[in-house]
Design an enzyme around this catalytic site. Structure first.
Site, PDB file in Angstrom:
ATOM      1  N   ASP A 101      72.870 -85.300  40.070  1.00 21.88           N
ATOM      2  CA  ASP A 101      73.935 -84.737  39.251  1.00 21.88           C
ATOM      3  C   ASP A 101      74.110 -83.293  39.697  1.00 21.88           C
ATOM      4  O   ASP A 101      73.262 -82.441  39.410  1.00 21.88           O
ATOM      5  CB  ASP A 101      73.550 -84.802  37.774  1.00 21.88           C
ATOM      6  CG  ASP A 101      74.595 -84.175  36.855  1.00 21.88           C
ATOM      7  OD1 ASP A 101      75.591 -83.612  37.361  1.00 21.88           O
ATOM      8  OD2 ASP A 101      74.400 -84.238  35.624  1.00 21.88           O
ATOM      9  N   VAL A 102      75.199 -83.001  40.420  1.00 22.83           N
ATOM     10  CA  VAL A 102      75.347 -81.673  41.014  1.00 22.83           C
ATOM     11  C   VAL A 102      75.501 -80.573  39.971  1.00 22.83           C
ATOM     12  O   VAL A 102      75.313 -79.392  40.284  1.00 22.83           O
ATOM     13  CB  VAL A 102      76.533 -81.625  42.002  1.00 22.83           C
ATOM     14  CG1 VAL A 102      76.275 -82.526  43.196  1.00 22.83           C
ATOM     15  CG2 VAL A 102      77.851 -81.968  41.313  1.00 22.83           C
ATOM     16  N   ASN A 113      82.017 -82.000  48.018  1.00 22.26           N
ATOM     17  CA  ASN A 113      83.170 -82.857  47.736  1.00 22.26           C
ATOM     18  C   ASN A 113      83.191 -83.391  46.307  1.00 22.26           C
ATOM     19  O   ASN A 113      84.256 -83.751  45.806  1.00 22.26           O
ATOM     20  CB  ASN A 113      83.167 -84.035  48.721  1.00 22.26           C
ATOM     21  CG  ASN A 113      84.163 -85.099  48.351  1.00 22.26           C
ATOM     22  OD1 ASN A 113      85.366 -84.926  48.512  1.00 22.26           O
ATOM     23  ND2 ASN A 113      83.679 -86.217  47.832  1.00 22.26           N
ATOM     24  N   TYR A 132      90.968 -78.589  35.800  1.00 23.04           N
ATOM     25  CA  TYR A 132      90.847 -78.971  37.203  1.00 23.04           C
ATOM     26  C   TYR A 132      91.396 -77.862  38.098  1.00 23.04           C
ATOM     27  O   TYR A 132      90.754 -77.451  39.077  1.00 23.04           O
ATOM     28  CB  TYR A 132      91.592 -80.280  37.454  1.00 23.04           C
ATOM     29  CG  TYR A 132      91.443 -80.824  38.852  1.00 23.04           C
ATOM     30  CD1 TYR A 132      90.323 -81.563  39.213  1.00 23.04           C
ATOM     31  CD2 TYR A 132      92.421 -80.605  39.821  1.00 23.04           C
ATOM     32  CE1 TYR A 132      90.168 -82.065  40.501  1.00 23.04           C
ATOM     33  CE2 TYR A 132      92.283 -81.098  41.107  1.00 23.04           C
ATOM     34  CZ  TYR A 132      91.159 -81.824  41.440  1.00 23.04           C
ATOM     35  OH  TYR A 132      91.021 -82.310  42.722  1.00 23.04           O
ATOM     36  N   LYS A 135      89.481 -75.411  40.936  1.00 23.91           N
ATOM     37  CA  LYS A 135      89.866 -75.412  42.338  1.00 23.91           C
ATOM     38  C   LYS A 135      90.309 -74.020  42.803  1.00 23.91           C
ATOM     39  O   LYS A 135      90.062 -73.637  43.952  1.00 23.91           O
ATOM     40  CB  LYS A 135      90.951 -76.462  42.600  1.00 23.91           C
ATOM     41  CG  LYS A 135      90.466 -77.894  42.404  1.00 23.91           C
ATOM     42  CD  LYS A 135      89.229 -78.195  43.247  1.00 23.91           C
ATOM     43  CE  LYS A 135      88.776 -79.638  43.147  1.00 23.91           C
ATOM     44  NZ  LYS A 135      87.604 -79.929  43.996  1.00 23.91           N
TER      45      LYS A 135
END
Length: 258
Positions: free
Chosen positions: A68-69, A95, A163, A167
Site C-alpha cells: 500500500d503506497v 504510477n 485528483y 496531479k
C-alpha cells in the site's frame, strides 16, 4: 548482480500499480526492454497473475510484491524486498493512483479526499524517498524516477478537485526530485497521459462530462504508446532527462477553449 547498461539489460525497475492498466503496459514494455521488473499493488492475486503472464509474454523476470503506497511501513517493506533480492534499483515508475466518481465538490467526503491524496501523492513521495535512500547508496550510484502526472497536472476535468490537486502536486514533486537528485545522479521526469484506454478510463470513450456541461465521447489511445514513451525516458543516460512529456489522444478536447 550483472553490469547495468543503457538498453536495460541487468537493470531493475519498480512499477507501482503495475498489475493493471497503464502500469501493466509499462511493466510489459520494460520487461521486453530487458529490465527485471517488480510489480507492486494492493491486490496479491492480481499482481501474481500479472507477473506470471508478463513473464511468459516477455521472457523477463517479474516479481510481484503487495504494498500500500500510502502506508510508510508498507513502502519500507517493499523496498526492503528489492534491496535484499537485487541490491539496487535503477528505475522507479510512480504510477499507482485512484480517482472517485465525478461529484460536485461540496458532496465529496473527507474520506475520499484523504484516500486520493494518500494513493496519488503521498504514495509517490514515500516511494521516491525510499528510492533516494537506495539509489544514493548503491554502486554504481544513481537511478531514474518517472512520475505519472496525467494531463490533469495542467488541465482539470469538471468535478475532479482531489485528483487534479494531486496531479498538480506531482509536478512540484517531480521538479523538487529532479533538483534534489542532481548531486547523486538521480534523474526525475514526468509523463502526462491523456486518455489512455484502460478499465479506469472506459467511460471516457463512451460519455463523459465536458467543461461546458455537455456530455461527449472522447478519443482514446492504446496504453502501449504510453509504455513506449516510458521506455524511451528510461533508456536515456543519467546525464539526460525528459522533465515532462505529454502523450495523448490527438483529437481529445484538451487543447483549446471549452
Amino acid at each position: 548482480m550483472s553490469e547495468t547498461s543503457s538498453n536495460g539489460r541487468g537493470k531493475i525497475a519498480l512499477v507501482t500499480g503495475g498489475g493493471t492498466g497503464v502500469g501493466r503496459a509499462i511493466s510489459r514494455a520494460l520487461g521486453s526492454a530487458g529490465y527485471a521488473v517488480v510489480v507492486s499493488g494492493r491486490r496479491v492475486d492480481v499482481l501474481e497473475r500479472a507477473a506470471a503472464e508478463l513473464a511468459e509474454e516477455t521472457g523477463a523476470e517479474f516479481l510481484a510484491v503487495s504494498a500500500d503506497v500510502g502506508d510508510p511501513a508498507s513502502v519500507c517493506a517493499l523496498f526492503d524486498v528489492i534491496s535484499d533480492k537485487y541490491g539496487r534499483l535503477d528505475l522507479l515508475v510512480n504510477n499507482a493512483g485512484i480517482n472517485v466518481p465525478s461529484v460536485p465538490m461540496e458532496e465529496l467526503s473527507f474520506e475520499h479526499w484523504n484516500a486520493i491524496l494518500g494513493a496519488n501523492l503521498t504514495g509517490a513521495f514515500l516511494c521516491t524517498q525510499q528510492a533516494f535512500r537506495l539509489m544514493k547508496s548503491q554502486s554504481p550510484r544513481g537511478g531514474r524516477i518517472i512520475n505519472n502526472g496525467s494531463v490533469s497536472a495542467t488541465t482539470p476535468r469538471p468535478n475532479t478537485a482531489p485528483y487534479t490537486a494531486t496531479k498538480h502536486a506531482i509536478t512540484g514533486l517531480t521538479k523538487s526530485t529532479a533538483l534534489d537528485g542532481r548531486e547523486f545522479d538521480i534523474a526525475c521526469g514526468q509523463i502526462d497521459i491523456g486518455n489512455a484506454s484502460t478499465d479506469m478510463t472506459r467511460a471516457i470513450s463512451t460519455n463523459i462530462l465536458q467543461a461546458n456541461g455537455s456530455y461527449a465521447a472522447e478519443p482514446t489511445i492504446d496504453a502501449s504508446h504510453v509504455a513506449d514513451a516510458v521506455v524511451y525516458m528510461a533508456h536515456l543516460p543519467l546525464s539526460a532527462n525528459v522533465l515532462t512529456m505529454t502523450v495523448m489522444a490527438t483529437k481529445m478536447p484538451l487543447v483549446g477553449r471549452g
